[in-house]
Write an enzyme that holds these catalytic residues in place. Structure first.
Site, PDB file in Angstrom:
ATOM      1  N   LYS A  19      14.483  26.917 133.260  1.00 32.80           N
ATOM      2  CA  LYS A  19      15.466  27.960 133.626  1.00 32.80           C
ATOM      3  C   LYS A  19      16.059  27.689 134.999  1.00 32.80           C
ATOM      4  O   LYS A  19      17.266  27.750 135.186  1.00 32.80           O
ATOM      5  CB  LYS A  19      14.756  29.318 133.578  1.00 32.80           C
ATOM      6  CG  LYS A  19      15.641  30.503 133.931  1.00 32.80           C
ATOM      7  CD  LYS A  19      15.122  31.794 133.339  1.00 32.80           C
ATOM      8  CE  LYS A  19      13.987  32.426 134.126  1.00 32.80           C
ATOM      9  NZ  LYS A  19      14.393  33.002 135.403  1.00 32.80           N
ATOM     10  N   SER A  20      15.210  27.376 135.969  1.00 30.81           N
ATOM     11  CA  SER A  20      15.704  27.166 137.344  1.00 30.81           C
ATOM     12  C   SER A  20      16.683  25.999 137.401  1.00 30.81           C
ATOM     13  O   SER A  20      17.728  26.066 138.060  1.00 30.81           O
ATOM     14  CB  SER A  20      14.534  26.867 138.284  1.00 30.81           C
ATOM     15  OG  SER A  20      13.697  27.985 138.384  1.00 30.81           O
ATOM     16  N   ARG A  24      20.941  25.965 138.167  1.00 36.23           N
ATOM     17  CA  ARG A  24      21.497  25.158 139.262  1.00 36.23           C
ATOM     18  C   ARG A  24      22.501  24.121 138.750  1.00 36.23           C
ATOM     19  O   ARG A  24      23.430  23.765 139.453  1.00 36.23           O
ATOM     20  CB  ARG A  24      20.348  24.497 140.041  1.00 36.23           C
ATOM     21  CG  ARG A  24      19.616  25.524 140.940  1.00 36.23           C
ATOM     22  CD  ARG A  24      18.191  25.115 141.183  1.00 36.23           C
ATOM     23  NE  ARG A  24      17.512  25.950 142.175  1.00 36.23           N
ATOM     24  CZ  ARG A  24      16.873  27.090 141.900  1.00 36.23           C
ATOM     25  NH1 ARG A  24      16.849  27.572 140.678  1.00 36.23           N
ATOM     26  NH2 ARG A  24      16.265  27.773 142.876  1.00 36.23           N
ATOM     27  N   GLY A  91      17.667  37.358 138.746  1.00 32.80           N
ATOM     28  CA  GLY A  91      17.547  37.315 140.210  1.00 32.80           C
ATOM     29  C   GLY A  91      18.102  36.016 140.763  1.00 32.80           C
ATOM     30  O   GLY A  91      18.737  35.993 141.825  1.00 32.80           O
ATOM     31  N   SER A 163      10.316  32.062 149.100  1.00 37.06           N
ATOM     32  CA  SER A 163      11.147  32.350 147.928  1.00 37.06           C
ATOM     33  C   SER A 163      12.204  31.275 147.767  1.00 37.06           C
ATOM     34  O   SER A 163      13.031  31.058 148.647  1.00 37.06           O
ATOM     35  CB  SER A 163      11.819  33.721 148.076  1.00 37.06           C
ATOM     36  OG  SER A 163      12.992  33.784 147.281  1.00 37.06           O
ATOM     37  N   GLN A 165      14.596  31.410 145.714  1.00 39.03           N
ATOM     38  CA  GLN A 165      15.911  32.041 145.552  1.00 39.03           C
ATOM     39  C   GLN A 165      16.551  32.268 146.908  1.00 39.03           C
ATOM     40  O   GLN A 165      17.745  32.011 147.101  1.00 39.03           O
ATOM     41  CB  GLN A 165      15.776  33.357 144.786  1.00 39.03           C
ATOM     42  CG  GLN A 165      15.363  33.134 143.331  1.00 39.03           C
ATOM     43  CD  GLN A 165      15.210  34.399 142.536  1.00 39.03           C
ATOM     44  OE1 GLN A 165      15.335  35.514 143.069  1.00 39.03           O
ATOM     45  NE2 GLN A 165      14.912  34.264 141.256  1.00 39.03           N
ATOM     46  N   ASP A 311       5.515  32.458 138.801  1.00 35.03           N
ATOM     47  CA  ASP A 311       5.885  33.045 137.502  1.00 35.03           C
ATOM     48  C   ASP A 311       4.763  32.934 136.479  1.00 35.03           C
ATOM     49  O   ASP A 311       4.837  33.535 135.402  1.00 35.03           O
ATOM     50  CB  ASP A 311       7.143  32.359 136.957  1.00 35.03           C
ATOM     51  CG  ASP A 311       8.374  32.727 137.770  1.00 35.03           C
ATOM     52  OD1 ASP A 311       8.356  33.775 138.440  1.00 35.03           O
ATOM     53  OD2 ASP A 311       9.354  31.961 137.732  1.00 35.03           O
ATOM     54  N   LYS A 338       9.308  41.403 141.004  1.00 34.96           N
ATOM     55  CA  LYS A 338       9.872  40.524 139.968  1.00 34.96           C
ATOM     56  C   LYS A 338      10.606  41.403 138.940  1.00 34.96           C
ATOM     57  O   LYS A 338      10.924  42.542 139.232  1.00 34.96           O
ATOM     58  CB  LYS A 338       8.757  39.695 139.317  1.00 34.96           C
ATOM     59  CG  LYS A 338       8.137  38.686 140.281  1.00 34.96           C
ATOM     60  CD  LYS A 338       9.138  37.625 140.659  1.00 34.96           C
ATOM     61  CE  LYS A 338       8.584  36.647 141.667  1.00 34.96           C
ATOM     62  NZ  LYS A 338       9.618  35.744 142.192  1.00 34.96           N
ATOM     63  N   ARG A 342       4.754  43.226 138.379  1.00 29.82           N
ATOM     64  CA  ARG A 342       3.848  42.491 137.488  1.00 29.82           C
ATOM     65  C   ARG A 342       2.380  42.745 137.795  1.00 29.82           C
ATOM     66  O   ARG A 342       1.524  42.487 136.940  1.00 29.82           O
ATOM     67  CB  ARG A 342       4.180  40.984 137.517  1.00 29.82           C
ATOM     68  CG  ARG A 342       5.495  40.689 136.809  1.00 29.82           C
ATOM     69  CD  ARG A 342       5.856  39.227 136.789  1.00 29.82           C
ATOM     70  NE  ARG A 342       7.086  39.038 136.006  1.00 29.82           N
ATOM     71  CZ  ARG A 342       7.855  37.960 136.059  1.00 29.82           C
ATOM     72  NH1 ARG A 342       7.519  36.950 136.859  1.00 29.82           N
ATOM     73  NH2 ARG A 342       8.940  37.868 135.333  1.00 29.82           N
TER      74      ARG A 342
HETATM   75  C1  S3P Z   1      13.260  31.055 140.962  1.00 24.19           C
HETATM   76  C2  S3P Z   1      12.446  31.377 142.004  1.00 24.19           C
HETATM   77  C3  S3P Z   1      11.339  32.323 141.917  1.00 24.19           C
HETATM   78  C4  S3P Z   1      10.955  32.606 140.463  1.00 24.19           C
HETATM   79  C5  S3P Z   1      12.147  32.829 139.591  1.00 24.19           C
HETATM   80  C6  S3P Z   1      13.064  31.629 139.606  1.00 24.19           C
HETATM   81  C7  S3P Z   1      14.364  30.104 141.171  1.00 24.19           C
HETATM   82  O1  S3P Z   1      11.727  33.540 142.510  1.00 24.19           O
HETATM   83  O2  S3P Z   1      10.104  33.725 140.402  1.00 24.19           O
HETATM   84  O3  S3P Z   1      11.767  33.078 138.259  1.00 24.19           O
HETATM   85  O4  S3P Z   1      14.946  29.611 140.188  1.00 24.19           O
HETATM   86  O5  S3P Z   1      14.676  29.831 142.336  1.00 24.19           O
HETATM   87  P1  S3P Z   1      11.513  33.814 144.104  1.00 24.19           P
HETATM   88  O6  S3P Z   1      12.328  32.842 144.800  1.00 24.19           O
HETATM   89  O7  S3P Z   1      12.017  35.211 144.309  1.00 24.19           O
HETATM   90  O8  S3P Z   1      10.043  33.673 144.318  1.00 24.19           O
END
Ligand code: S3P
Length: 426
Positions: A19-20, A24, A91, A163, A165, A311, A338, A342
């Site tokens: 997913k990440s 991107r 997020g 984080s 993100q 996660d 999250k 959780r």
């Molecule tokens: C992610 C970072 C994580 C993760 C999320 C995906 C990302 O969040 O929990 O599912 O793709 O950068 P945080 O950066 O808030 O920890």
């Protein structure tokens, strides 16, 4: 969704694409010059939200089965959206877009679903404002967020939370800023943004916990093949360990060391896990993982492991329920913000299954190895809670029901299909 106790899981599977990395690839492909072709893109709802936002920002994106083609327009090629950018449940989409949009010469408004509206955005609003951004949320830092693009200046920023993100949001802003941006993380988090930007011709340096972002003149589109998501593999790793008579081979799983904390912990718990890395790895390492039913014991999970498995903590809590002795999860207060809280969600659902679990301020303590029973489990509209409780149900005594399992399509639309493949073989 009804789930009954499984007698064994066996077979060779591929899990949902990462997913990440999928997010991107669309974001960076859009601001790179030329075509970016993404193979094995995750067609989950979160990544489709990202595609939808970039289409509204004037980028042509074609979807052909599991391949996505992004016609990038270069660093300055995005155009003003005519309507609100809806980020759904994601997020990653919301926070990374904040950084990117802060530096454009137009105004945008971001909002997401009920869960996104409860997630803290001040963590990006504050440092982006220090860079000169004009970015405002409501009620002290929540979506909807209005961003009026400005010229940004590089800063040094010490992140209060680990984080990816937040880090990625600042990196994207830093690409456009005057001068360098340096970001100090408390603990290293996933580095997919840094790797992909450098793969596209950018210049991001990483030394220990410090990331240095050199502004980019231009990025160039690329061909990307997304590996399987280790976060999605986590559900089948734990299923293979706790369901008796199981042996599962998961092919092509992303093995970026910033993401492999779950493997370290499961091996520490006594799991039989064999990792076969691919030799011709691209910028994101990948490999096969073979897992067999194992007798697990409790462990302590904390410190710098946490961002490497953030996660995976719900599914590790399920593993802990079947492990002999005590498992302590600490330093994981981020779990409260999250897609759901959780810590609270897992405490409530594990208790329904008869597990001895105590929520703490920064994690939970699980006394495992006692009988786990099936039940009526809530998903909290959180994909990872739904999948974790589905896996628990496979090894519990008596059948179970997962309420509102549709949220699983956020990250793993084919989860139940993969599961039934393994059961047929079992
Ligand atoms: C992610 C970072 C994580 C993760 C999320 C995906 C990302 O969040 O929990 O599912 O793709 O950068 P945080 O950066 O808030 O920890």
């Amino acid at each position: 969704m009804e789930i009954s106790t499984s007698k064994g899981l066996s077979g060779t599977i591929a899990v949902a694409p990462d997913k990440s990395i999928s997010h991107r690839s669309v974001m960076l492909g859009s601001i790179a010059k030329g075509k970016t072709t993404v193979h094995n893109f995750l067609m989950g709802e979160d990544c489709l939200s990202t595609i939808d936002c970039f289409r509204k920002l004037g980028i042509t994106i074609e979807i052909n089965e599991d391949t996505v083609v992004v016609e990038g327009k270069g660093l300055k090629g995005l155009s003003a959206p005519k309507e609100l950018l809806y980020t759904g449940n994601s997020g990653t989409t919301t926070r990374l877009l904040c950084g990117l949009l802060a530096a454009q010469d137009f105004t945008s408004i971001l909002n997401g679903d009920a869960s996104i509206q409860k997630r803290p955005m001040n963590r990006v609003i504050e440092p982006l404002s220090k860079m000169g951004a004009d970015i405002n949320g409501i009620n002290g830092g929540y979506t909807p967020i209005t961003i009026q693009g400005k010229n940004l200046t590089g800063i040094h920023y010490e992140m209060p939370v680990a984080s990816a993100q937040l880090k990625s949001s600042l990196i994207l802003a830093g690409l456009y800023a005057d001068g360098r941006t340096t970001i100090l993380e408390p603990k290293p988090s996933r580095n997919h943004t840094e790797l992909m930007i450098n793969g596209f011709g950018g210049n991001i340096l990483s030394e220990g916990n410090l990331v240095t972002v050199n502004p980019a003149l231009e990025l160039y589109g690329h061909e990307i093949t997304v590996p399987g998501d280790i976060s999605s593999a986590g559900f089948f790793l734990v299923a293979g360990l706790i369901v008796p008579n199981s042996e599962i081979c998961i092919q092509n799983v992303g093995l970026n060391p910033t993401r492999t904390g779950i493997l370290d912990v499961l091996i520490d718990m006594g799991a039989s896990i064999e990792i076969i890395p691919y030799e011709d790895g691209g910028i994101e390492p990948a490999g096969d993982i073979i897992v067999k039913t194992s007798k697990l014991h409790g462990v302590e999970i904390g410190g710098s492991l946490i961002p490497r498995l953030i996660d995976e903590l719900p599914i590790l809590a399920v593993a802990a329920a079947f492990a002999e002795g005590k498992t302590v999860i600490k330093d994981a207060e981020e779990l409260k913000v999250k897609e759901s809280n959780r810590i609270a969600a897992m405490e409530a659902e594990l208790k329904k299954a008869g597990v001895f679990v105590l929520a703490t301020d920064d994690g939970m303590i699980i006394d495992g190895g006692n009988q786990v029973k099936g039940g009526l489990f809530e998903s909290y509209h959180d994909h990872r809670i739904a999948m974790s409780m589905a896996v628990l149900s496979l090894a519990a005594k008596g059948s179970s029901t997962i309420v509102n399992p549709q949220c699983i399509s956020i990250s793993y639309p084919d989860f139940f299909e993969t599961l039934s493949e393994l059961q047929k073989n079992g």
